[in-house]
Design a protein around this motif. Sequence first.
Motif, PDB file in Angstrom:
ATOM      1  N   GLY A  42      -9.555  50.472  10.984  1.00  0.00           N
ATOM      2  CA  GLY A  42      -9.206  50.977  12.308  1.00  0.00           C
ATOM      3  C   GLY A  42      -8.931  52.458  12.359  1.00  0.00           C
ATOM      4  N   ASP A  43      -8.771  53.102  11.198  1.00  0.00           N
ATOM      5  CA  ASP A  43      -8.502  54.538  11.170  1.00  0.00           C
ATOM      6  C   ASP A  43      -9.806  55.320  11.225  1.00  0.00           C
ATOM      7  N   ARG A  44      -9.734  56.506  11.813  1.00  0.00           N
ATOM      8  CA  ARG A  44     -10.880  57.402  11.805  1.00  0.00           C
ATOM      9  C   ARG A  44     -10.995  58.020  10.423  1.00  0.00           C
ATOM     10  N   ARG A  45     -12.193  58.098   9.913  1.00  0.00           N
ATOM     11  CA  ARG A  45     -12.400  58.597   8.562  1.00  0.00           C
ATOM     12  C   ARG A  45     -12.367  60.125   8.527  1.00  0.00           C
ATOM     13  N   GLY A  46     -11.599  60.660   7.596  1.00  0.00           N
ATOM     14  CA  GLY A  46     -11.526  62.106   7.462  1.00  0.00           C
ATOM     15  C   GLY A  46     -12.384  62.645   6.342  1.00  0.00           C
ATOM     16  N   TYR A  47     -12.617  61.812   5.317  1.00  0.00           N
ATOM     17  CA  TYR A  47     -13.348  62.268   4.141  1.00  0.00           C
ATOM     18  C   TYR A  47     -14.359  61.224   3.682  1.00  0.00           C
ATOM     19  N   VAL A  48     -15.358  61.705   2.969  1.00  0.00           N
ATOM     20  CA  VAL A  48     -16.299  60.854   2.252  1.00  0.00           C
ATOM     21  C   VAL A  48     -16.016  61.051   0.768  1.00  0.00           C
ATOM     22  N   TYR A  49     -15.952  59.952   0.019  1.00  0.00           N
ATOM     23  CA  TYR A  49     -15.656  60.008  -1.413  1.00  0.00           C
ATOM     24  C   TYR A  49     -16.865  59.515  -2.205  1.00  0.00           C
ATOM     25  N   PHE A  50     -17.234  60.280  -3.237  1.00  0.00           N
ATOM     26  CA  PHE A  50     -18.277  59.882  -4.166  1.00  0.00           C
ATOM     27  C   PHE A  50     -17.624  59.657  -5.528  1.00  0.00           C
ATOM     28  N   PRO A  51     -17.301  58.418  -5.880  1.00  0.00           N
ATOM     29  CA  PRO A  51     -16.604  58.154  -7.145  1.00  0.00           C
ATOM     30  C   PRO A  51     -17.434  58.557  -8.367  1.00  0.00           C
ATOM     31  N   HIS A  52     -16.761  59.139  -9.337  1.00  0.00           N
ATOM     32  CA  HIS A  52     -17.362  59.428 -10.643  1.00  0.00           C
ATOM     33  C   HIS A  52     -16.935  58.362 -11.647  1.00  0.00           C
ATOM     34  N   SER A  53     -15.771  57.794 -11.422  1.00  0.00           N
ATOM     35  CA  SER A  53     -15.240  56.737 -12.279  1.00  0.00           C
ATOM     36  C   SER A  53     -14.251  55.930 -11.443  1.00  0.00           C
ATOM     37  N   GLY A  54     -13.872  54.769 -11.970  1.00  0.00           N
ATOM     38  CA  GLY A  54     -12.952  53.911 -11.232  1.00  0.00           C
ATOM     39  C   GLY A  54     -13.673  52.935 -10.324  1.00  0.00           C
ATOM     40  N   ALA A  55     -12.893  52.098  -9.634  1.00  0.00           N
ATOM     41  CA  ALA A  55     -13.453  51.066  -8.761  1.00  0.00           C
ATOM     42  C   ALA A  55     -12.602  50.921  -7.510  1.00  0.00           C
ATOM     43  N   ILE A  56     -13.274  50.784  -6.376  1.00  0.00           N
ATOM     44  CA  ILE A  56     -12.605  50.634  -5.083  1.00  0.00           C
ATOM     45  C   ILE A  56     -13.096  49.344  -4.451  1.00  0.00           C
ATOM     46  N   SER A  57     -12.182  48.531  -3.962  1.00  0.00           N
ATOM     47  CA  SER A  57     -12.585  47.294  -3.287  1.00  0.00           C
ATOM     48  C   SER A  57     -12.466  47.469  -1.782  1.00  0.00           C
TER      49      SER A  57
END
Length: 254
Positions: A42-57
């Motif tokens: 529901g929040d407006r997105r402020g940034y785009v993230y390009f992961p180099h490592s790690g995991a996001i669900s």
Amino acid sequence: MERPASVGNRLLAALPSADLALLAPHLQKVSLEHDATLIRAGDRRGYVYFPHSGAISFMVGLPNGETIATAVIGREGAIGALSVLGPSFLSSVTAVVRVGGAASQISVSRFHAAYMQSGAIRQVVEAHTRSILMQFQHVSACNGLHSVEARMARWLLHLHDRTENNNVLSLTQETLSQVLGVRRTTATQVIAKLRALGAIRSARRGLVEIDRARLEEASCECYDIIRSATDRIVPHEAVGSHPHFASADKLHSA
């Protein structure tokens, strides 16, 4: 612009140097802290993230507080890239860091400007979108057809793929219950079953030590399907001077 030897993120690495140059001056390296929320539903997105490592669900939540994971993103993808659909586009999922790492961050406005200028960046976003939709579809089918044990094994494998061969995952039973969309008592029972199979050697103090080979035996076929499809859709590196993405026709014929 001289191309970096290693960009880290597979989507960025697939861009020709001239197109990457549209993003590079505005990319900032940031840490992805364990359990941090990058985007809230529901929040407006402020940034785009390009992961180099790690995991996001990607987590979907219901009004009664129940949650379930719909996808896992690592260095093969991006978080917030669909912001190019417009400034009023709101996220329908919450993105939570499950395995800490690092990412390149860029503001939505800068990313959108580069997206409008570059056909290669548009190809990157298209490939990422196909990858996410594919994962959504297979996870939905898996949730309806396969046992909780197989599903937990699959999620652990997805996370392990993004941990750089660290066999100890920092995951509480509460986190696993949220990811699977089950009660905590159910998550506890499933961990016990996987431990009995030797797929998990220990699960204490929020740490889960896995045996990769046995975990693969405990998982359903969805793990291999999702991983193979992702590798067909998203390239590992740039090929020549143009990104090399699997077309929709190739995917259907594969």
